[in-house]
Design an enzyme around this catalytic site. Structure first.
Site, PDB file in Angstrom:
ATOM      1  N   ASP A  68       7.368 -35.975 -21.085  1.00 41.07           N
ATOM      2  CA  ASP A  68       6.625 -35.317 -20.009  1.00 41.07           C
ATOM      3  C   ASP A  68       7.550 -34.529 -19.094  1.00 41.07           C
ATOM      4  OD1 ASP A  68       4.429 -36.480 -21.125  1.00 41.07           O
ATOM      5  OD2 ASP A  68       4.104 -37.945 -19.542  1.00 41.07           O
TER       6      ASP A  68
ATOM      7  N   HIS B  82       6.222 -39.908 -24.972  1.00 46.10           N
ATOM      8  CA  HIS B  82       6.735 -38.563 -24.721  1.00 46.10           C
ATOM      9  C   HIS B  82       7.483 -38.511 -23.393  1.00 46.10           C
ATOM     10  CE1 HIS B  82       3.022 -38.296 -27.182  1.00 46.10           C
ATOM     11  NE2 HIS B  82       3.747 -37.443 -27.880  1.00 46.10           N
TER      12      HIS B  82
ATOM     13  N   GLU C 211      -4.800 -40.930 -20.903  1.00 46.44           N
ATOM     14  CA  GLU C 211      -4.854 -40.447 -22.286  1.00 46.44           C
ATOM     15  C   GLU C 211      -5.688 -41.316 -23.232  1.00 46.44           C
ATOM     16  OE1 GLU C 211      -3.860 -37.524 -23.257  1.00 46.44           O
ATOM     17  OE2 GLU C 211      -2.436 -36.872 -21.713  1.00 46.44           O
TER      18      GLU C 211
ATOM     19  N   HIS D  81      -0.096 -31.618 -19.634  1.00 47.74           N
ATOM     20  CA  HIS D  81       0.099 -33.064 -19.788  1.00 47.74           C
ATOM     21  C   HIS D  81       1.480 -33.392 -20.352  1.00 47.74           C
ATOM     22  CE1 HIS D  81      -1.253 -33.843 -24.266  1.00 47.74           C
ATOM     23  NE2 HIS D  81      -0.489 -32.779 -24.165  1.00 47.74           N
TER      24      HIS D  81
ATOM     25  N   ASP E  11       5.657 -44.344 -22.035  1.00 45.70           N
ATOM     26  CA  ASP E  11       5.123 -43.168 -22.728  1.00 45.70           C
ATOM     27  C   ASP E  11       5.929 -42.911 -23.998  1.00 45.70           C
ATOM     28  OD1 ASP E  11       3.949 -40.659 -23.336  1.00 45.70           O
ATOM     29  OD2 ASP E  11       3.835 -40.124 -21.219  1.00 45.70           O
TER      30      ASP E  11
ATOM     31  N   HIS F 263      -2.512 -36.740 -18.900  1.00 48.72           N
ATOM     32  CA  HIS F 263      -1.403 -37.220 -18.083  1.00 48.72           C
ATOM     33  C   HIS F 263      -1.039 -36.266 -16.949  1.00 48.72           C
ATOM     34  CE1 HIS F 263       2.052 -40.340 -18.597  1.00 48.72           C
ATOM     35  NE2 HIS F 263       1.627 -40.278 -17.352  1.00 48.72           N
TER      36      HIS F 263
ATOM     37  N   ASP G 217      -0.628 -43.830 -25.422  1.00 43.28           N
ATOM     38  CA  ASP G 217       0.066 -43.484 -26.665  1.00 43.28           C
ATOM     39  C   ASP G 217       1.452 -44.119 -26.732  1.00 43.28           C
ATOM     40  OD1 ASP G 217       2.026 -41.832 -25.399  1.00 43.28           O
ATOM     41  OD2 ASP G 217       0.891 -40.001 -25.787  1.00 43.28           O
TER      42      ASP G 217
ATOM     43  N   ASP H  52       0.774 -44.377 -20.291  1.00 39.45           N
ATOM     44  CA  ASP H  52       0.101 -43.547 -21.288  1.00 39.45           C
ATOM     45  C   ASP H  52      -0.175 -44.444 -22.485  1.00 39.45           C
ATOM     46  OD1 ASP H  52      -0.484 -41.759 -23.419  1.00 39.45           O
ATOM     47  OD2 ASP H  52       0.629 -40.153 -22.426  1.00 39.45           O
TER      48      ASP H  52
END
Length: 305
Positions: free
Chosen positions: A133, A131, A277, A146, A129, A107, A234, A232
């Site tokens: 980031d 997360h 990712e 990332h 995402d 990322h 994930d 992303d």
């Protein structure tokens, strides 16, 4: 597109600097192999594959060769090199009247995608995402970039004034994070203190994906010339997308993901898009890469009827 045929340029950014589990540098190849160009052509899009941005191999480089004022950011030199090249390619693609579709890689490539998209325009960003980031070199537990791209783009902490990493046409007020479920403590505080808008998986559970994504798009489109969408993989539950570097249980479903990207297409505000990712080493029968191609098609206008 007012009846005009959209041209999408695919740009690969095969980086593997941002994660402890290797393999995401093969993501662009896996997504292409899964039939991305064919998916897009089937919905009437002209596709140009611009190849890959040169990206030095991580095992051939010193991860500590370049640093910022404080903290730790591994492979910062290589991230800067790729981000600079990618930003130029994205800006050139937009200037040619084409839509950039960036394939990561980890990322950290978003630093290049967004700085290029925001070079000559005011843009918003919707960040799908698990997360945040939003770490910086000083707050990151790992030093993996990332986990820092959004902070870098907005000039947070050590990234303040780092020209190659800051997106001049992106304001925090026009950034929406969607689907958070794994956020570090320092990162949580930074997000709360920032003007960015954050929607967690709890928000999606309580309100449903259409309402949350509509709100996110409202945030990203106020006073902007278009929206960058950063996806992303994930963000999805690992049962749907097993081939990612940092899987987190409890993500969105297959149908929720498609509904979200269909809403992006209906908004008619998409300026640039990236898929990041995808890790083929951890995937099962390339299904995560195949899902990435489907979601890209949804974002670019594929409809059920």
């Amino acid at each position: 597109m007012d009846g005009a045929t959209r041209t999408v340029q695919i740009i690969g950014a095969p980086t593997d600097y941002g994660a402890n589990r290797r393999g995401v540098d093969m993501g662009p190849s896996a997504i292409r192999y899964a039939g991305l160009a064919d998916q897009l052509r089937q919905i009437g899009i002209d596709v140009v594959d611009g190849g890959d941005i040169p990206a030095p191999r991580a095992e051939e480089r010193d991860p500590e060769a370049e640093t910022l004022a404080s903290g730790r950011a591994k492979f910062l030199r290589e991230t800067r090199q790729v981000a600079t090249r990618l930003a130029d390619r994205v800006a050139e693609t937009l200037a040619a009247g084409e839509t950039p579709l960036v394939l990561g890689g980890d990322h950290s490539v978003a630093i290049g995608s967004v700085t290029g998209s925001a070079r000559d325009a005011r843009v918003g960003a919707v960040w799908f995402d698990a997360h945040g980031d939003f770490n910086t070199p000083a707050t990151s537990p790992s030093g993996n970039v990332h986990g820092m791209p959004l902070a870098a783009l907005l000039g947070v902490g050590e990234f303040d004034g780092v020209e190659w990493a800051n997106a001049v046409g992106l304001d925090a007020e026009n950034v929406a994070l969607v689907g958070l479920r794994d956020v570090d403590a320092d990162e949580r505080r930074a997000i709360r203190d920032s003007p960015v808008t954050a929607f967690t998986m709890s928000d999606i559970d309580e309100r449903g994906i259409p309402a949350v994504v509509d709100d996110a798009l409202d945030v990203a489109t106020v006073g902007t010339d278009g929206v960058h969408v950063s996806l992303d993989l994930d963000w999805l539950d690992p049962r749907e997308a097993p081939g990612v570097g940092t899987p987190v249980r409890g993500g969105v479903t297959y149908r929720e993901a498609h509904a979200a990207l269909e809403a992006v297409a209906e908004c008619d505000c998409l300026r640039s898009l990236e898929l990041v990712e995808v890790n083929p080493i951890l995937d099962e029968h390339n299904e995560t890469a195949a899902l990435a191609t489907e979601l890209a098609a949804s974002a670019l206008g594929k409809q059920i009827l």
